[in-house]
Design a protein around this motif. Structure first.
Motif, PDB file in Angstrom:
ATOM      1  N   GLN A   8     -17.903 -15.035  38.779  1.00  0.00           N
ATOM      2  CA  GLN A   8     -18.826 -16.531  39.190  1.00  0.00           C
ATOM      3  C   GLN A   8     -20.040 -16.319  39.768  1.00  0.00           C
ATOM      4  OE1 GLN A   8     -17.907 -19.450  37.581  1.00  0.00           O
ATOM      5  NE2 GLN A   8     -20.024 -20.032  38.192  1.00  0.00           N
ATOM      6  N   MET A   9     -19.922 -15.476  40.808  1.00  0.00           N
ATOM      7  CA  MET A   9     -21.261 -15.016  41.400  1.00  0.00           C
ATOM      8  C   MET A   9     -22.204 -14.427  40.678  1.00  0.00           C
ATOM      9  SD  MET A   9     -20.087 -13.901  45.266  1.00  0.00           S
ATOM     10  CE  MET A   9     -21.713 -13.076  45.695  1.00  0.00           C
ATOM     11  N   LEU A  10     -21.841 -13.627  39.713  1.00  0.00           N
ATOM     12  CA  LEU A  10     -22.822 -12.860  38.747  1.00  0.00           C
ATOM     13  C   LEU A  10     -23.365 -13.957  37.691  1.00  0.00           C
ATOM     14  CD1 LEU A  10     -24.039 -10.681  37.358  1.00  0.00           C
ATOM     15  CD2 LEU A  10     -21.994 -10.157  36.120  1.00  0.00           C
ATOM     16  N   ARG A  11     -22.582 -14.853  37.276  1.00  0.00           N
ATOM     17  CA  ARG A  11     -22.907 -16.133  36.379  1.00  0.00           C
ATOM     18  C   ARG A  11     -23.975 -16.718  37.053  1.00  0.00           C
ATOM     19  NH1 ARG A  11     -16.686 -17.021  34.280  1.00  0.00           N
ATOM     20  NH2 ARG A  11     -16.759 -15.155  32.836  1.00  0.00           N
ATOM     21  N   ASP A  12     -23.668 -17.136  38.160  1.00  0.00           N
ATOM     22  CA  ASP A  12     -24.629 -17.947  39.045  1.00  0.00           C
ATOM     23  C   ASP A  12     -25.937 -17.275  39.062  1.00  0.00           C
ATOM     24  OD1 ASP A  12     -22.752 -19.841  39.259  1.00  0.00           O
ATOM     25  OD2 ASP A  12     -22.231 -19.602  41.269  1.00  0.00           O
ATOM     26  N   LEU A  13     -25.875 -15.897  39.506  1.00  0.00           N
ATOM     27  CA  LEU A  13     -27.132 -15.167  39.686  1.00  0.00           C
ATOM     28  C   LEU A  13     -27.982 -15.105  38.409  1.00  0.00           C
ATOM     29  CD1 LEU A  13     -25.944 -12.381  41.786  1.00  0.00           C
ATOM     30  CD2 LEU A  13     -27.687 -14.218  42.343  1.00  0.00           C
ATOM     31  N   ILE A  14     -27.212 -15.098  37.202  1.00  0.00           N
ATOM     32  CA  ILE A  14     -27.958 -14.880  35.876  1.00  0.00           C
ATOM     33  C   ILE A  14     -28.457 -16.460  35.680  1.00  0.00           C
ATOM     34  CG2 ILE A  14     -27.450 -15.084  33.417  1.00  0.00           C
ATOM     35  CD1 ILE A  14     -25.191 -12.964  34.078  1.00  0.00           C
ATOM     36  N   LEU A  15     -28.130 -17.486  35.856  1.00  0.00           N
ATOM     37  CA  LEU A  15     -28.551 -18.748  35.698  1.00  0.00           C
ATOM     38  C   LEU A  15     -29.535 -19.008  36.543  1.00  0.00           C
ATOM     39  CD1 LEU A  15     -25.354 -21.050  35.399  1.00  0.00           C
ATOM     40  CD2 LEU A  15     -26.872 -20.313  33.577  1.00  0.00           C
TER      41      LEU A  15
END
Length: 90
Positions: A8-15
């Motif tokens: 989820q942290m990775l997805r947030d960083l991508i966004l």
């Protein structure tokens, strides 16, 4: 930290990266290099999987260039902006 939290942290960083890239967006390669430069090691395959997940959630979209269909850029959708704002990330 659990794998689900890391993902989820990775997805947030991508966004967040796509938010910074507005309105032009990023190609997947430029996005990957930017994340790597920020100290987030991610391989092409993993980034592709995460972008596909975010695409399915309608938080981002991919658009082909009018000049070259092979030149694809990823963009944050309005739902992606809303998500980042709701989470206090934008």
């Amino acid at each position: 930290m659990s794998e689900a939290v890391d993902r989820q942290m990775l997805r947030d960083l991508i966004l967040i990266a796509l938010h910074v890239a507005r309105p032009t967006g990023f190609s997947a390669d430029v996005l990957r290099r930017r994340l790597n430069a920020e100290g987030i090691p991610i391989e092409e395959k993993e980034l592709s999987q995460e972008l596909d997940y975010l695409l399915g959630k309608e938080l981002c979209e991919k658009k082909a260039s009018a000049l070259s269909k092979a030149n694809v850029r990823w963009h944050l959708t309005s739902a992606g902006v809303d998500y980042l704002e709701e989470e206090g990330l934008a």
